[in-house]
Design a protein around this motif. Structure first.
Motif, mmCIF file in Angstrom:
data_model
loop_
_atom_site.group_PDB
_atom_site.id
_atom_site.type_symbol
_atom_site.label_atom_id
_atom_site.label_comp_id
_atom_site.label_asym_id
_atom_site.label_seq_id
_atom_site.Cartn_x
_atom_site.Cartn_y
_atom_site.Cartn_z
ATOM 1 N N ARG A 100 0.817 -1.219 0.000
ATOM 2 C CA ARG A 100 0.000 0.000 0.000
ATOM 3 C C ARG A 100 0.853 1.273 0.000
ATOM 4 O O ARG A 100 0.314 2.379 -0.010
ATOM 5 C CB ARG A 100 -0.934 0.006 1.198
ATOM 6 N N GLY A 101 2.160 1.113 0.060
ATOM 7 C CA GLY A 101 3.042 2.272 -0.011
ATOM 8 C C GLY A 101 3.270 2.991 1.299
ATOM 9 O O GLY A 101 3.805 4.092 1.316
ATOM 10 N N ALA A 102 2.863 2.392 2.412
ATOM 11 C CA ALA A 102 3.047 3.035 3.713
ATOM 12 C C ALA A 102 4.442 2.775 4.280
ATOM 13 O O ALA A 102 4.981 3.595 5.018
ATOM 14 C CB ALA A 102 1.990 2.547 4.694
ATOM 15 N N LEU A 103 5.018 1.623 3.965
ATOM 16 C CA LEU A 103 6.362 1.253 4.410
ATOM 17 C C LEU A 103 7.202 0.881 3.206
ATOM 18 O O LEU A 103 6.676 0.482 2.166
ATOM 19 C CB LEU A 103 6.331 0.042 5.354
ATOM 20 N N GLU A 104 8.490 0.982 3.396
ATOM 21 C CA GLU A 104 9.435 0.555 2.367
ATOM 22 C C GLU A 104 10.485 -0.311 3.054
ATOM 23 O O GLU A 104 10.943 0.014 4.140
ATOM 24 C CB GLU A 104 10.091 1.791 1.751
ATOM 25 N N ARG A 105 10.818 -1.426 2.417
ATOM 26 C CA ARG A 105 11.874 -2.290 2.955
ATOM 27 C C ARG A 105 13.183 -1.941 2.277
ATOM 28 O O ARG A 105 13.240 -1.765 1.062
ATOM 29 C CB ARG A 105 11.556 -3.751 2.702
ATOM 30 N N LEU A 106 14.246 -1.860 3.058
ATOM 31 C CA LEU A 106 15.572 -1.612 2.520
ATOM 32 C C LEU A 106 16.299 -2.949 2.515
ATOM 33 O O LEU A 106 16.592 -3.509 3.573
ATOM 34 C CB LEU A 106 16.298 -0.565 3.373
ATOM 35 N N PRO A 107 16.577 -3.515 1.345
ATOM 36 C CA PRO A 107 16.997 -4.915 1.231
ATOM 37 C C PRO A 107 18.356 -5.263 1.834
ATOM 38 O O PRO A 107 18.576 -6.389 2.199
ATOM 39 C CB PRO A 107 17.004 -5.157 -0.276
ATOM 40 N N THR A 108 19.260 -4.322 1.978
ATOM 41 C CA THR A 108 20.621 -4.676 2.401
ATOM 42 C C THR A 108 20.870 -4.467 3.888
ATOM 43 O O THR A 108 22.002 -4.588 4.331
ATOM 44 C CB THR A 108 21.646 -3.839 1.616
ATOM 45 N N GLN A 109 19.837 -4.171 4.662
ATOM 46 C CA GLN A 109 20.036 -3.881 6.080
ATOM 47 C C GLN A 109 19.085 -4.697 6.938
ATOM 48 O O GLN A 109 17.967 -4.988 6.543
ATOM 49 C CB GLN A 109 19.792 -2.401 6.359
ATOM 50 N N ALA A 110 19.558 -5.030 8.137
ATOM 51 C CA ALA A 110 18.699 -5.707 9.101
ATOM 52 C C ALA A 110 17.746 -4.676 9.698
ATOM 53 O O ALA A 110 18.095 -3.508 9.850
ATOM 54 C CB ALA A 110 19.543 -6.327 10.205
ATOM 55 N N ARG A 111 16.534 -5.100 10.030
ATOM 56 C CA ARG A 111 15.521 -4.220 10.610
ATOM 57 C C ARG A 111 15.324 -2.976 9.754
ATOM 58 O O ARG A 111 15.154 -1.875 10.255
ATOM 59 C CB ARG A 111 15.917 -3.768 12.019
ATOM 60 N N ALA A 112 15.389 -3.143 8.457
ATOM 61 C CA ALA A 112 15.392 -1.990 7.564
ATOM 62 C C ALA A 112 14.007 -1.682 7.038
ATOM 63 O O ALA A 112 13.604 -2.166 5.989
ATOM 64 C CB ALA A 112 16.364 -2.223 6.424
ATOM 65 N N LEU A 113 13.263 -0.887 7.786
ATOM 66 C CA LEU A 113 11.968 -0.398 7.357
ATOM 67 C C LEU A 113 12.035 1.119 7.335
ATOM 68 O O LEU A 113 12.645 1.734 8.210
ATOM 69 C CB LEU A 113 10.862 -0.823 8.326
ATOM 70 N N ARG A 114 11.411 1.696 6.335
ATOM 71 C CA ARG A 114 11.341 3.151 6.270
ATOM 72 C C ARG A 114 9.876 3.517 6.142
ATOM 73 O O ARG A 114 9.170 3.015 5.266
ATOM 74 C CB ARG A 114 12.119 3.686 5.073
ATOM 75 N N VAL A 115 9.401 4.364 7.033
ATOM 76 C CA VAL A 115 8.015 4.819 6.983
ATOM 77 C C VAL A 115 7.903 5.828 5.843
ATOM 78 O O VAL A 115 8.602 6.832 5.829
ATOM 79 C CB VAL A 115 7.580 5.450 8.320
ATOM 80 N N VAL A 116 7.038 5.520 4.883
ATOM 81 C CA VAL A 116 6.864 6.368 3.707
ATOM 82 C C VAL A 116 5.649 7.263 3.872
ATOM 83 O O VAL A 116 5.658 8.420 3.487
ATOM 84 C CB VAL A 116 6.725 5.515 2.429
ATOM 85 N N ALA A 117 4.586 6.733 4.456
ATOM 86 C CA ALA A 117 3.336 7.479 4.586
ATOM 87 C C ALA A 117 2.974 7.651 6.042
ATOM 88 O O ALA A 117 3.302 6.818 6.876
ATOM 89 C CB ALA A 117 2.222 6.742 3.860
ATOM 90 N N THR A 118 2.284 8.729 6.317
ATOM 91 C CA THR A 118 1.792 8.958 7.663
ATOM 92 C C THR A 118 0.388 8.388 7.772
ATOM 93 O O THR A 118 -0.270 8.120 6.773
ATOM 94 C CB THR A 118 1.755 10.463 7.978
#
Length: 125
Positions: A100-118
């Motif tokens: 849904r575009g609310a989170l983004e996973r960063l593939p090369t890091q552990a625990r790698a989530l980036r909040v994209v949407a509020t």
């Protein structure tokens, strides 16, 4: 009695003038920063159509990252925070939030989530 006139040496007067100019610029810059922050917040994507559990997870991840200098919570911490018994449930919720575009996973890091949407106050599906 005559009023005594206080005079400043030229270099002191110039320094005082420079200080006033810098203070005025600082006020202008602070106002510009606040304007840009408001503009950025208005343009931030909103997470709409989320289920209550997805909203709860997104809110938890957002708060956790803010409180822990950008580090994402572990799956176990997420499961405990939203009341799930297994980490696989967290995985499913994260995948839905990524879709849904609310989170983004960063593939090369552990625990790698980036909040994209509020979180938006829209209705859940």
């Amino acid at each position: 009695m005559t009023a005594a006139t206080v005079t400043m040496p030229e270099d002191t007067a110039a320094m005082a003038r420079t200080i006033r100019q810098l203070q005025a610029r600082n006020i202008v810059l602070e106002a510009e920063v606040e304007r840009l922050k408001a503009q950025l917040t208005a343009k931030a994507p909103k997470a709409t159509g989320l289920t209550p559990k997805q909203r709860k997870l997104l809110d938890f991840v957002t708060r956790y990252q803010r409180d822990h200098r950008g580090v994402s919570p572990s799956f176990a911490e997420m499961a405990q925070a939203i009341g799930l018994a297994s980490k696989s449930g967290v995985h499913r919720l994260i995948e839905c939030l990524v879709e849904r575009g609310a989170l983004e996973r960063l593939p090369t890091q552990a625990r790698a989530l980036r909040v994209v949407a509020t979180i938006d106050a829209g209705s859940a599906e």
